[in-house]
Design a protein around this motif. Structure first.
Motif, mmCIF file in Angstrom:
data_model
loop_
_atom_site.group_PDB
_atom_site.id
_atom_site.type_symbol
_atom_site.label_atom_id
_atom_site.label_comp_id
_atom_site.label_asym_id
_atom_site.label_seq_id
_atom_site.Cartn_x
_atom_site.Cartn_y
_atom_site.Cartn_z
ATOM 1 N N SER A 1 0.821 -1.216 0.000
ATOM 2 C CA SER A 1 0.000 0.000 0.000
ATOM 3 C C SER A 1 0.844 1.250 0.000
ATOM 4 O O SER A 1 0.476 2.269 -0.568
ATOM 5 C CB SER A 1 -0.911 0.010 1.226
ATOM 6 N N GLY A 2 1.978 1.190 0.677
ATOM 7 C CA GLY A 2 2.880 2.318 0.724
ATOM 8 C C GLY A 2 2.466 3.385 1.709
ATOM 9 O O GLY A 2 3.193 4.326 1.974
ATOM 10 N N LYS A 3 1.268 3.302 2.289
ATOM 11 C CA LYS A 3 0.805 4.335 3.193
ATOM 12 C C LYS A 3 1.344 4.101 4.597
ATOM 13 O O LYS A 3 1.391 2.990 5.092
ATOM 14 C CB LYS A 3 -0.729 4.357 3.245
ATOM 15 N N ALA A 4 1.767 5.184 5.225
ATOM 16 C CA ALA A 4 2.324 5.095 6.563
ATOM 17 C C ALA A 4 1.345 5.663 7.571
ATOM 18 O O ALA A 4 0.537 6.536 7.276
ATOM 19 C CB ALA A 4 3.638 5.865 6.630
ATOM 20 N N THR A 5 1.402 5.145 8.780
ATOM 21 C CA THR A 5 0.610 5.690 9.862
ATOM 22 C C THR A 5 1.235 7.007 10.306
ATOM 23 O O THR A 5 2.421 7.079 10.577
ATOM 24 C CB THR A 5 0.557 4.711 11.037
ATOM 25 N N CYS A 6 0.436 8.043 10.405
ATOM 26 C CA CYS A 6 0.966 9.357 10.759
ATOM 27 C C CYS A 6 -0.007 10.046 11.701
ATOM 28 O O CYS A 6 -1.234 9.916 11.555
ATOM 29 C CB CYS A 6 1.186 10.199 9.508
ATOM 30 N N ASP A 7 0.520 10.766 12.660
ATOM 31 C CA ASP A 7 -0.317 11.469 13.617
ATOM 32 C C ASP A 7 -1.138 12.568 12.968
ATOM 33 O O ASP A 7 -2.205 12.936 13.446
ATOM 34 C CB ASP A 7 0.564 12.077 14.722
ATOM 35 N N ALA A 8 -0.629 13.127 11.872
ATOM 36 C CA ALA A 8 -1.332 14.208 11.186
ATOM 37 C C ALA A 8 -2.241 13.620 10.120
ATOM 38 O O ALA A 8 -1.783 13.177 9.083
ATOM 39 C CB ALA A 8 -0.336 15.174 10.562
ATOM 40 N N GLU A 9 -3.522 13.610 10.396
ATOM 41 C CA GLU A 9 -4.459 12.979 9.478
ATOM 42 C C GLU A 9 -4.528 13.682 8.125
ATOM 43 O O GLU A 9 -4.829 13.078 7.114
ATOM 44 C CB GLU A 9 -5.847 12.931 10.121
ATOM 45 N N ASP A 10 -4.316 15.005 8.134
ATOM 46 C CA ASP A 10 -4.431 15.747 6.889
ATOM 47 C C ASP A 10 -3.100 15.908 6.182
ATOM 48 O O ASP A 10 -2.967 16.728 5.280
ATOM 49 C CB ASP A 10 -5.051 17.122 7.149
ATOM 50 N N LEU A 11 -2.104 15.117 6.562
ATOM 51 C CA LEU A 11 -0.801 15.153 5.897
ATOM 52 C C LEU A 11 -0.691 13.916 5.017
ATOM 53 O O LEU A 11 -0.737 12.784 5.511
ATOM 54 C CB LEU A 11 0.316 15.165 6.943
ATOM 55 N N SER A 12 -0.587 14.124 3.709
ATOM 56 C CA SER A 12 -0.508 13.003 2.770
ATOM 57 C C SER A 12 0.890 12.393 2.848
ATOM 58 O O SER A 12 1.846 12.957 2.328
ATOM 59 C CB SER A 12 -0.807 13.495 1.353
ATOM 60 N N THR A 13 0.999 11.251 3.514
ATOM 61 C CA THR A 13 2.300 10.667 3.821
ATOM 62 C C THR A 13 2.433 9.273 3.253
ATOM 63 O O THR A 13 1.518 8.453 3.353
ATOM 64 C CB THR A 13 2.520 10.608 5.347
ATOM 65 N N ILE A 14 3.585 9.008 2.650
ATOM 66 C CA ILE A 14 3.908 7.692 2.107
ATOM 67 C C ILE A 14 5.156 7.176 2.810
ATOM 68 O O ILE A 14 6.162 7.898 2.914
ATOM 69 C CB ILE A 14 4.169 7.751 0.593
ATOM 70 N N LYS A 15 5.103 5.981 3.278
ATOM 71 C CA LYS A 15 6.272 5.374 3.913
ATOM 72 C C LYS A 15 7.231 4.877 2.844
ATOM 73 O O LYS A 15 6.870 4.064 1.994
ATOM 74 C CB LYS A 15 5.852 4.216 4.813
ATOM 75 N N GLY A 16 8.466 5.386 2.871
ATOM 76 C CA GLY A 16 9.449 4.979 1.883
ATOM 77 C C GLY A 16 9.849 3.525 2.044
ATOM 78 O O GLY A 16 10.197 3.092 3.144
ATOM 79 N N CYS A 17 9.775 2.770 0.959
ATOM 80 C CA CYS A 17 10.128 1.349 0.970
ATOM 81 C C CYS A 17 11.172 1.078 -0.114
ATOM 82 O O CYS A 17 11.309 1.844 -1.075
ATOM 83 C CB CYS A 17 8.893 0.487 0.716
ATOM 84 N N LEU A 18 11.872 -0.011 0.047
ATOM 85 C CA LEU A 18 12.924 -0.378 -0.890
ATOM 86 C C LEU A 18 12.405 -0.484 -2.315
ATOM 87 O O LEU A 18 11.360 -1.082 -2.567
ATOM 88 C CB LEU A 18 13.550 -1.714 -0.483
ATOM 89 N N MET A 19 13.153 0.109 -3.247
ATOM 90 C CA MET A 19 12.873 0.054 -4.678
ATOM 91 C C MET A 19 11.540 0.695 -5.060
ATOM 92 O O MET A 19 11.014 0.466 -6.148
ATOM 93 C CB MET A 19 12.905 -1.398 -5.192
ATOM 94 N N MET A 20 11.013 1.521 -4.182
ATOM 95 C CA MET A 20 9.768 2.217 -4.461
ATOM 96 C C MET A 20 10.021 3.359 -5.446
ATOM 97 O O MET A 20 10.991 4.103 -5.314
ATOM 98 C CB MET A 20 9.185 2.778 -3.167
ATOM 99 N N ASP A 21 9.161 3.503 -6.443
ATOM 100 C CA ASP A 21 9.279 4.567 -7.432
ATOM 101 C C ASP A 21 8.131 5.565 -7.264
ATOM 102 O O ASP A 21 6.971 5.163 -7.064
ATOM 103 C CB ASP A 21 9.248 4.001 -8.858
ATOM 104 N N TYR A 22 8.473 6.834 -7.384
ATOM 105 C CA TYR A 22 7.473 7.906 -7.325
ATOM 106 C C TYR A 22 7.653 8.753 -8.574
ATOM 107 O O TYR A 22 8.734 9.290 -8.832
ATOM 108 C CB TYR A 22 7.673 8.745 -6.068
ATOM 109 N N THR A 23 6.584 8.881 -9.363
ATOM 110 C CA THR A 23 6.641 9.644 -10.605
ATOM 111 C C THR A 23 6.415 11.119 -10.329
ATOM 112 O O THR A 23 5.434 11.501 -9.675
ATOM 113 C CB THR A 23 5.584 9.136 -11.601
#
Length: 852
Positions: free
Chosen positions: A435-457
């Motif tokens: 999923s790539g989504k990380a748990t974050c205390d800030a609900e309105d902060l769009s956060t992705i947990k960085g994972c190995l070999m993950m690509d972001y366009t």
């Protein structure tokens, strides 16, 4: 026009956060280059020599531990290509020659990466330094970093000599948009434009990212992790450090050329299309009306959009955060995603922030509030740096060295005591990274947990976001099951079971199960030669004594990480990994470095730093090495003062046979070693073998890298365990002589002359099959006479005890079933890396002269 970010490594036991930014023109920027960086490039099927720029967030082993090795590999690839082009030009009697533009009429040849090759290696005064004094030319590599970057690069001259490889370094505040020299980026752009079938092109579509560094100085107090604040003797004076964050931007993105609209207006195809796309008006005779007509760019080109903005944040303390809040560069984006600017050519929208910030800082309310200030349209990738050893243990999920780990897992199915499972637990087949989504205390902060070999366009914006196809589980249960199935099908498990059954007595005496503290062990952290590859790390060994303390025999890049992963796999459920790691690292009382080649000592930086953090200044390690190492470390200490009191130097020359080891008494007290002797051998200048008496294995002899040495055989006569390099297979004696290494047969001959009781072969060329033949003769009877002692083949993570060497030797046929000689995984290696490995094995690549 595409641009992206790839997560190469994350914070784990054996890696540190790093990422790769790929520009629209194909140029690449690497953010941090910690240990194992080259191996991570191989895993991602990328070429490390294609990196144009390296940006360092701070000075430390976790940000630059892999940089010297990267420079060596890149330099050798560039030099190899240059030589091939020169030979081709010589044969053809001509070729493309590009004038350097400098004085002296130097000629430069460019390869297909847009790099330049100067035919005159002495065109600038280098004094052995990697840094170029010529700021006007085209660099092979650009390095941006904090204060101390130049000093670190200059210190590498003690073991890295690549005079033709040109590096430009920029310390502290830097803005590439103010740098007139962008030839190395425009070359790639022009090359791509020529390849496009359409004649409608614009150089703005193929630009690279401009980079602006934001350095923040702060005071950091360094204490041992288990220090007592009341004990003033363990305290270290405050150290001023510099944390660097970066802003990457592109120029505004040109609007799309509306070809249908141009056709409706009867604009002739060809050069006029290009002029319109470049923002110019064109005038022509309309074929329908036969009248002159003018068409403006606005009529056929869509409106441009703001450039892409990416921020990489390194914020190790809240003090740094307070300084970042006041930085004008970031302030321009707050409360407005688009940077406010009066100049249209500077319009930029902030699309992404990557946080190489410790988790405790990132989740602080002040940091969260700062992130929210950039707006909800900005996405955030977390790639948390490890603050402490506890962080590494807790955050350790996956190793980036998938091929090496999977190979070790396969061997563990053959015998899990000799070859421990490197991953004690496996994630489920559908883990969090999908999923790539990380748990974050800030609900309105769009956060992705960085994972190995993950690509972001990043570009085109219509596809901006996480590339979910890159979010594959690296070590799923299904994958592990598949590995075991393949090992079963090979027949290796059945063969190994037969061997174990017939050697039950040795198995019982070997101390199976949890390791007894009174029993020594030998762990191989790396068994390959030259540069790291996917399957074997570079040289390193951990020799533990009966009292639990240990000595390292060579410390190649990644040694500590390999050790931590190996130790973790052998812990019982009631053992604390952190406590065990601290105990083991503090128990390393001595280190032996055989010679100054980088693949045998670059792991020292992490070892000394992490051990100093645990032990403080009162328990330095005994470091036995050629004096080149001490010259290097003395200068490295000026930028990383934490290691200043972390070692006691002993020159290998002062330990030569016939002399008294200056620290022999301490070696005996800490390790029980009764004698430790160095033996000069033929490899590069100041190369040594070592003979150690009083170990848990008895008398141990280690060759380092060398040609066969009769003197070594004499000094080590009667040794219980000989560890000898076997870089080349039998039949490759000419290569071995040329590159000053040994063949398998030559190593066995030395074992015979030494009257060794057992032999372990290591340091295998990355270019050849993983398990070489031990036989010099095809005749079975002659072959049996050649080998009269147990001969084991070393692998990464292999763990030997005094009672299991014979078993390891007998299991070699079972292991051969895992690695059929036909084809093999070598076909996966990139051509550039193959050339680099061969070049790295050549004698004299570190400016060594003469043979001992």
């Amino acid at each position: 026009m595409t641009a992206s970010i790839r997560i190469l490594t994350t914070a784990s036991l054996d890696s540190n956060p790093s990422l790769l930014i790929v520009s629209p023109n194909g140029s690449k920027t690497l953010i941090n280059c910690g240990e194992g960086c080259q191996r991570s490039f191989l895993e991602s099927a990328s070429r490390i020599s294609s990196v144009n720029r390296v940006c360092l967030t701070h000075i430390g082993h976790d940000s630059l531990g892999g940089l010297p090795g990267m420079i060596l590999t890149s330099a050798d690839v560039v030099d190899s290509v240059k030589r091939e082009m020169q030979n081709s030009l010589n044969k053809s009697g001509g070729g493309t020659v590009i004038a350097s533009g400098g004085t002296g009429g130097d000629k430069q040849y460019r390869n297909n990466h847009g790099r330049s090759f100067n035919n005159n290696g002495n065109n600038r005064k280098r004094n052995g330094s990697l840094l170029s004094n010529d700021e006007d030319g085209v660099p092979d590599l650009e390095i941006v970093g904090p204060e101390g970057t130049n000093a670190f690069l200059h210190s590498l001259r003690h073991f890295v000599r690549r005079d033709r490889f040109k590096i430009h370094a920029h310390e502290g505040q830097y803005d590439s948009s103010l740098n007139d020299n962008k030839v190395h980026e425009s070359l790639n752009a022009k090359k791509k434009a020529k390849k496009k079938k359409s004649k409608v092109t614009n150089d703005n579509e193929l630009v690279g990212f401009d980079v602006k560094s934001i350095p923040i100085s702060y005071d950091a107090c360094e204490y041992p992790q288990n220090h007592d604040e009341r004990d003033l003797s363990t305290q270290v004076l405050p150290i001023t450090k510099q944390a660097v964050s970066y802003l990457f931007t592109t120029p505004p993105i040109p609007g799309k050329f509306l070809i249908n609209k141009a056709q409706e207006l009867n604009v002739p195809r060809g050069p006029m299309y290009s002029k319109l796309k470049a923002g110019k008006s064109v005038t022509f005779i309309d074929p329908n009306t036969k009248e002159e007509r003018t068409v403006t760019s606005e009529e056929v080109v869509a409106k441009s959009s703001p450039g892409v903005g990416v921020v990489v944040v390194y914020c190790p303390t809240l003090k740094v955060l307070s300084e970042l809040k006041d930085v004008e560069t970031f302030g321009a984006f707050e409360n407005c995603r688009e940077r406010e600017s009066a100049k249209p050519e500077e319009r930029v929208e902030l699309d992404l922030m990557v946080h190489l910030t410790p988790k405790s800082i990132f989740h602080d309310p002040a940091y969260q509030s700062w992130c929210k200030g950039f707006g909800t349209e900005v996405e955030h990738i977390t790639l948390h740096a490890a603050e402490t050893l506890e962080d590494r243990v807790m955050d350790d999920e996956n190793s980036p060295f998938v091929s090496g780990i999977c190979g070790a897992i396969r061997r563990s199915f053959v015998h899990d005591q000799l070859f421990p499972m490197p991953l004690p637990t496996f994630p489920s087949s559908s883990d969090e990274r999908v999923s790539g989504k990380a748990t974050c205390d800030a609900e309105d902060l769009s956060t992705i947990k960085g994972c190995l070999m993950m690509d972001y366009t990043l570009m085109p914006r219509s596809r901006r976001g996480l590339d979910k196809s890159s979010m594959k589980s690296l070590y799923s249960t299904n994958k592990i099951d598949d590995l075991k199935k393949r090992v079963n099908e090979s027949g290796a498990i059945e063969h190994a079971s037969s061997v174990v059954s017939s050697n039950r007595k040795e198995i019982i005496n070997s101390g199976q199960g949890e390791c007894d503290k009174g029993l020594g062990e030998l762990i191989f952290t790396g068994t390959g030669s030259a540069v790291p590859c996917k399957h074997r790390n570079v040289t390193g060994m951990y020799l533990r004594m009966n009292n639990g303390n240990s000595i390292l025999l060579d410390v190649g890049e990644g040694t500590v990480g390999q050790l931590l992963r190996c130790w973790k796999s052998t812990l019982s459920s009631n053992q604390s990994p952190t406590d065990e790691y601290r105990s083991r690292l503090s128990g390393i009382k001595a280190v032996w470095i055989s010679h100054p080649h980088a693949d045998h000592h670059l792991g020292l930086l992490r070892l000394l730093s992490e051990r100093a953090a645990i032990c403080g200044p009162n328990d330095p390690v005994v470091l036995m090495a050629p004096h080149d190492m001490f010259d290097f470390l003395h200068e490295y200490r000026s930028v990383v003062p934490e290691i200043s009191q972390s070692y006691i130097p002993v020159d290998c020359y002062d330990m030569i046979h016939g002399r008294v080891n200056p620290l022999g008494k301490k070696l005996y007290e800490d390790l029980g070693i009764t004698n430790c002797i160095s033996v000069p051998v033929a490899h590069c200048l100041r190369s040594y073998a070592v003979v150690i008496e009083g170990t848990s294995f008895g008398k141990v002899a280690y060759s380092g890298d060398c040609r066969p040495s009769n003197r070594f055989a004499d000094v080590g006569f009667g040794t219980d365990l000989l560890i000898h390099e076997a870089t080349f297979e039998n039949g490759m004696e000419e290569d071995a002589v040329l590159k000053r290494h040994s063949t398998v047969g030559e190593a066995i001959d030395i074992a015979s002359k030494m009257n060794a009781k057992s032999l372990v072969l290591t340091h295998f060329s990355q270019r050849y099959p993983k398990i070489p033949s031990l036989k010099k003769s095809e005749d079975k009877e002659k072959a049996a006479e050649e080998i009269s002692i147990p001969v084991a083949i070393a692998f990464d993570f292999m763990r030997l005890t005094p009672n299991t060497i014979d078993l390891a030797a007998k299991l070699t046929p079972a292991l051969r079933l895992l690695y059929p000689r036909e084809g093999g995984d070598e076909a996966e290696m990139a051509t550039e890396m193959e050339r680099a490995k061969e070049l790295m094995a050549r004698p004299g690549v570190f400016a060594a002269k003469g043979v001992l």
